[in-house]
Design a protein around this motif. Structure first.
Motif, mmCIF file in Angstrom:
data_model
loop_
_atom_site.group_PDB
_atom_site.id
_atom_site.type_symbol
_atom_site.label_atom_id
_atom_site.label_comp_id
_atom_site.label_asym_id
_atom_site.label_seq_id
_atom_site.Cartn_x
_atom_site.Cartn_y
_atom_site.Cartn_z
ATOM 1 N N LEU A 223 108.077 -14.871 29.354
ATOM 2 C CA LEU A 223 107.718 -14.082 30.535
ATOM 3 C C LEU A 223 106.335 -13.468 30.374
ATOM 4 O O LEU A 223 105.531 -13.499 31.302
ATOM 5 C CB LEU A 223 108.742 -12.980 30.786
ATOM 6 C CG LEU A 223 109.985 -13.411 31.559
ATOM 7 C CD1 LEU A 223 110.934 -12.252 31.703
ATOM 8 C CD2 LEU A 223 109.605 -13.934 32.936
ATOM 9 N N MET A 261 108.323 2.690 25.238
ATOM 10 C CA MET A 261 109.426 2.203 26.071
ATOM 11 C C MET A 261 109.000 1.859 27.501
ATOM 12 O O MET A 261 109.702 1.157 28.195
ATOM 13 C CB MET A 261 110.564 3.218 26.087
ATOM 14 C CG MET A 261 110.183 4.569 26.579
ATOM 15 S SD MET A 261 111.517 5.710 26.205
ATOM 16 C CE MET A 261 111.006 7.143 27.093
ATOM 17 N N TRP A 262 107.837 2.345 27.932
ATOM 18 C CA TRP A 262 107.394 2.002 29.287
ATOM 19 C C TRP A 262 106.503 0.761 29.305
ATOM 20 O O TRP A 262 105.940 0.397 30.327
ATOM 21 C CB TRP A 262 106.637 3.175 29.918
ATOM 22 C CG TRP A 262 107.516 4.339 30.188
ATOM 23 C CD1 TRP A 262 107.586 5.492 29.477
ATOM 24 C CD2 TRP A 262 108.486 4.463 31.234
ATOM 25 N NE1 TRP A 262 108.535 6.323 30.011
ATOM 26 C CE2 TRP A 262 109.101 5.722 31.083
ATOM 27 C CE3 TRP A 262 108.898 3.629 32.281
ATOM 28 C CZ2 TRP A 262 110.105 6.161 31.935
ATOM 29 C CZ3 TRP A 262 109.893 4.083 33.126
ATOM 30 C CH2 TRP A 262 110.491 5.326 32.953
ATOM 31 N N ALA A 265 107.559 -2.002 31.792
ATOM 32 C CA ALA A 265 107.364 -1.584 33.175
ATOM 33 C C ALA A 265 105.900 -1.730 33.571
ATOM 34 O O ALA A 265 105.587 -2.240 34.647
ATOM 35 C CB ALA A 265 107.826 -0.141 33.354
ATOM 36 N N TYR A 268 104.903 -5.455 34.055
ATOM 37 C CA TYR A 268 105.363 -6.081 35.294
ATOM 38 C C TYR A 268 104.713 -5.450 36.515
ATOM 39 O O TYR A 268 104.539 -6.107 37.535
ATOM 40 C CB TYR A 268 106.887 -6.038 35.370
ATOM 41 C CG TYR A 268 107.484 -6.955 34.354
ATOM 42 C CD1 TYR A 268 107.252 -8.321 34.439
ATOM 43 C CD2 TYR A 268 108.220 -6.484 33.278
ATOM 44 C CE1 TYR A 268 107.755 -9.180 33.489
ATOM 45 C CE2 TYR A 268 108.723 -7.341 32.330
ATOM 46 C CZ TYR A 268 108.491 -8.690 32.442
ATOM 47 O OH TYR A 268 108.974 -9.540 31.499
ATOM 48 N N LEU A 269 104.345 -4.174 36.379
ATOM 49 C CA LEU A 269 103.606 -3.542 37.469
ATOM 50 C C LEU A 269 102.272 -4.258 37.687
ATOM 51 O O LEU A 269 101.879 -4.550 38.815
ATOM 52 C CB LEU A 269 103.367 -2.064 37.133
ATOM 53 C CG LEU A 269 103.460 -1.080 38.278
ATOM 54 C CD1 LEU A 269 104.804 -1.201 38.964
ATOM 55 C CD2 LEU A 269 103.254 0.330 37.796
ATOM 56 N N LEU A 271 101.653 -7.317 36.873
ATOM 57 C CA LEU A 271 101.969 -8.628 37.433
ATOM 58 C C LEU A 271 102.131 -8.548 38.944
ATOM 59 O O LEU A 271 101.585 -9.360 39.695
ATOM 60 C CB LEU A 271 103.261 -9.165 36.814
ATOM 61 C CG LEU A 271 103.829 -10.384 37.537
ATOM 62 C CD1 LEU A 271 103.024 -11.619 37.200
ATOM 63 C CD2 LEU A 271 105.277 -10.595 37.224
ATOM 64 N N GLY B 93 110.247 -9.182 37.324
ATOM 65 C CA GLY B 93 109.431 -8.021 37.009
ATOM 66 C C GLY B 93 110.014 -6.749 37.583
ATOM 67 O O GLY B 93 110.121 -5.735 36.891
ATOM 68 N N VAL B 94 110.428 -6.807 38.854
ATOM 69 C CA VAL B 94 111.007 -5.618 39.492
ATOM 70 C C VAL B 94 112.288 -5.213 38.769
ATOM 71 O O VAL B 94 112.527 -4.031 38.497
ATOM 72 C CB VAL B 94 111.292 -5.905 40.982
ATOM 73 C CG1 VAL B 94 112.039 -4.752 41.587
ATOM 74 C CG2 VAL B 94 110.003 -6.138 41.726
ATOM 75 N N ALA B 96 112.975 -5.698 35.687
ATOM 76 C CA ALA B 96 112.609 -5.087 34.410
ATOM 77 C C ALA B 96 112.149 -3.649 34.613
ATOM 78 O O ALA B 96 112.451 -2.773 33.797
ATOM 79 C CB ALA B 96 111.508 -5.901 33.739
ATOM 80 N N ILE B 97 111.426 -3.401 35.720
ATOM 81 C CA ILE B 97 110.963 -2.033 35.981
ATOM 82 C C ILE B 97 112.149 -1.119 36.275
ATOM 83 O O ILE B 97 112.246 -0.009 35.732
ATOM 84 C CB ILE B 97 109.955 -2.027 37.158
ATOM 85 C CG1 ILE B 97 108.681 -2.757 36.745
ATOM 86 C CG2 ILE B 97 109.626 -0.608 37.566
ATOM 87 C CD1 ILE B 97 107.704 -2.969 37.861
ATOM 88 N N ALA B 100 113.861 -0.376 33.141
ATOM 89 C CA ALA B 100 113.086 0.555 32.318
ATOM 90 C C ALA B 100 113.294 1.986 32.787
ATOM 91 O O ALA B 100 113.433 2.904 31.978
ATOM 92 C CB ALA B 100 111.608 0.184 32.363
ATOM 93 N N ASN B 104 114.937 4.705 30.426
ATOM 94 C CA ASN B 104 113.968 5.610 29.804
ATOM 95 C C ASN B 104 113.823 6.974 30.455
ATOM 96 O O ASN B 104 113.288 7.884 29.839
ATOM 97 C CB ASN B 104 112.585 4.949 29.782
ATOM 98 C CG ASN B 104 112.601 3.668 28.996
ATOM 99 O OD1 ASN B 104 113.423 3.499 28.108
ATOM 100 N ND2 ASN B 104 111.720 2.762 29.341
#
Lengths: 292, 300
Positions: A223, A261-262, A265, A268-269, A271, B93-94, B96-97, B100, B104
């Motif tokens: 990915l 840990m972020w 996120a 992908y943001l 992306l 991707g979304v 995964a966000i 997260a 978290n």
């Protein structure tokens, strides 16, 4: 501290570039997302683990064998599944779904045999930290960077200075026309898959030498590779470097300034931002369903 | 008996999930892997509201659906601009966000610890803490969702979506607003996914992020593929099959650690078989359903 940050970014860039380049070779000839590539990456790492830890072979011997195993797997899928699907002229999305199914099968076979816990490839003397310009890099990480450089140069020579490179470019532009001219697009695709899978397996092994891995690591790594490819522009392999650099830089900055840990996120943001405003990455082309 | 009720409840929940995904992924052909994310948002919203503010289920559910609506509205703004494989990578991707955030954002979601002691649903003085009452509740929801979706599938809107799936350029050429149709399909599908999420949270009374990973999304997607794209009955049967599969494996004496992997291998095999042969779902593969169109084959 900042030197270390830079060094980590460089290592990440090298790893993602290797994976992205391996996937790029597969993608550019087939024009579909073969998620089995994730299985190939995992198989590369796990086969090395099997040979070194369970059968006590030396690393120098097991790495080529693992690469061989990974590309045989990819070739098996190509010959018995994808080629038949291509003969049927199924919709592009179907390859994605089929490869998702194949990936699920392979990864669960791995997890059945090896278990889901994290494994690490013991590389012995390779894991010594070297101090270079104030940053600490393990030998594996130096090998990673060197590999990426070699892959980049190799890819450049392969695509632009060999007859086979011309074939790849021809097939990626118009496979039907190639068949008319007597170039077997199937054969070119197979060779791309072989080279790509070998590179993918190398990426997986390097990842395994650097950090511990689980059966799913291949998918995560792929990915990242795909993200790097999309950010870099699907158009060419040079963009992959920028894509990997941006990806790895963003990850390291997130780890450094916010929290590890972020990391995902943020990746992908980036992306999503690229997919919306620059679907073809740095190359600036627009994405259309049909290009006339 | 309690065990059978548990299985039936799970079948109901997964049927709702799969059928709602069938609207966007099956009928319209936008393969999405965010569904577990919406499912999780439904679960987390109702869990947080009922535990911290002690709000009843009947207020939480619409709020959960509204949050899903807002989020899916945002996502579809993004996602609808991309096509096929890019769309799927975008939804990964979304997903995964969302994961997260669940994993978290310690203050709100308690991270990997999860939220425990979610009260059971009670309405008009009837507590659905026991499984039979909960089964009736979830079955009501399932039938309602099924009815709504069946009507949607048969409506002009559903026909437009089917047309988009089969030939997007042609659908556009006869004046269909592709952008808006895709947009609507995606948001409706996301909003419905909040329902089983909310039900699930109240049912098991403990949720943590591991229930809403991308693997879960793949699982729901595989139900849709197995049941057949655009086939609601198929989704129901496939959901029943998938929920029963680990139980069958356990029945023939397989340890549960192995059974989890074997189950995934089984559905992976089915996906490969179905897509390889270009059939639409398991029913089409083994010739139970005589499908008039082979979805996966190219038309041109």
């Amino acid at each position: 501290m900042y030197v270390q940050l830079l060094a980590n970014t460089l290592v990440g860039t090298a790893l993602y570039f290797t994976v992205a380049a391996s996937f790029y070779l597969v993608f550019t000839s087939t024009k579909s997302f073969y998620l089995t590539h994730a299985a190939v990456i995992s198989v590369g790492a796990y086969f090395t683990f099997l040979l070194t830890e369970r059968l006590n072979l030396s690393l120098q011997l097991s790495v080529p064998l693992a690469i061989l195993a990974a590309l045989l797997l990819a070739l098996f899928f190509e010959l018995f599944i994808y080629r038949r699907m291509r003969a049927k002229k199924v919709l592009p999305l179907t390859y994605l779904l089929a490869s998702l199914g194949l990936y699920i099968i392979v990864v669960n076979c791995i997890s059945l045999y090896f278990g889901d816990d994290g494994k690490i490839l013991k590389s012995g003397p390779v894991l010594v930290a070297n101090k270079i310009l104030g940053a600490y890099l393990t030998t594996v990480q130096i090998i990673m960077i060197l590999t990426a450089v070699i892959v980049f140069v190799g890819l450049h020579i392969l695509i632009h200075h060999t007859p086979f490179g011309t074939l790849i470019r021809a097939v990626s532009t118009n496979p039907t026309l190639c068949d008319i001219y007597g170039i077997s697009s199937d054969r070119v695709i197979s060779w791309c898959l072989i080279i790509g899978s070998a590179l993918g397996a190398i990426g997986g092994i390097l990842y395994g030498l650097n950090t511990n891995f689980i059966p799913r690591s291949g998918f995560d790594l792929l990915l990242y590779g795909i993200v790097a490819m999309i950010i870099g522009g699907v158009g060419g392999y040079r963009g992959l470097v920028f894509g990997s650099l941006l990806l790895s830089g963003a990850q390291q900055l997130t780890t450094f300034f916010i929290d590890k840990m972020w990391m995902d996120a943020v990746v992908y943001l980036i992306l999503i931002v690229f997919l919306v405003w620059r679907p073809r990455g740095f190359s600036g082309l627009q994405l259309r369903k049909v290009e006339i | 008996l309690s065990y059978i009720l548990h299985i039936l409840i799970l079948i109901c929940l997964y049927t709702i999930l799969a059928q709602s995904l069938n609207l966007s992924s099956g009928l319209t052909g936008m393969v999405s892997l965010t569904h577990a994310g919406f499912y999780g948002i439904g679960a987390y919203t109702t869990a947080i509201l009922s535990q911290q503010l002690h709000w009843p289920f009947w207020i939480n559910l619409p709020i959960a659906m509204l949050i899903c609506l807002a989020l899916s509205w945002l996502i579809s703004l993004i996602s609808v601009r991309t096509i096929d494989e890019y769309f799927m990578i975008c939804t990964v991707g979304v997903q995964a966000i969302i994961f997260a955030v669940m994993n978290n954002w310690m203050k709100l979601t308690k991270g990997p610890l999860g939220i425990s002691d979610i009260p059971s649903i009670s309405f008009f003085g009837v507590n659905t803490g026991n499984r039979l009452a909960f089964l009736i509740l979830s079955m009501t929801f399932m039938l309602f969702v099924w009815w709504v979706l069946q009507n949607l599938f048969d409506s002009a809107f559903g026909k437009t979506l089917r047309a988009i799936n089969e030939d997007e350029i042609y659908a556009r050429s006869i004046g269909k607003n592709i952008y808006r149709s895709k947009f609507n399909a995606f948001t409706i599908s996301a909003v419905i996914a909040a329902i089983p999420g909310a039900l699930y949270a109240h049912y098991v009374s403990f949720i943590d992020p591991t229930s809403f990973t991308v693997e879960e999304s793949i699982f729901v997607l595989s139900i849709v593929i197995l049941g057949g794209m655009g086939n609601l009955m198929g989704s129901f049967l496939a959901a029943a099959f998938m929920v029963l599969l680990p139980e069958i494996l356990r029945f023939i004496g397989m340890p549960s650690s192995v059974a989890a992997n074997v189950r995934q291998i089984v559905y992976g095999l089915f996906i490969v078989l179905i897509t390889m042969t270009g059939k639409n779902g398991l029913g089409d593969l083994i010739k139970i359903v005589d499908s008039d169109s082979v979805r996966f084959s190219s038309r041109r």
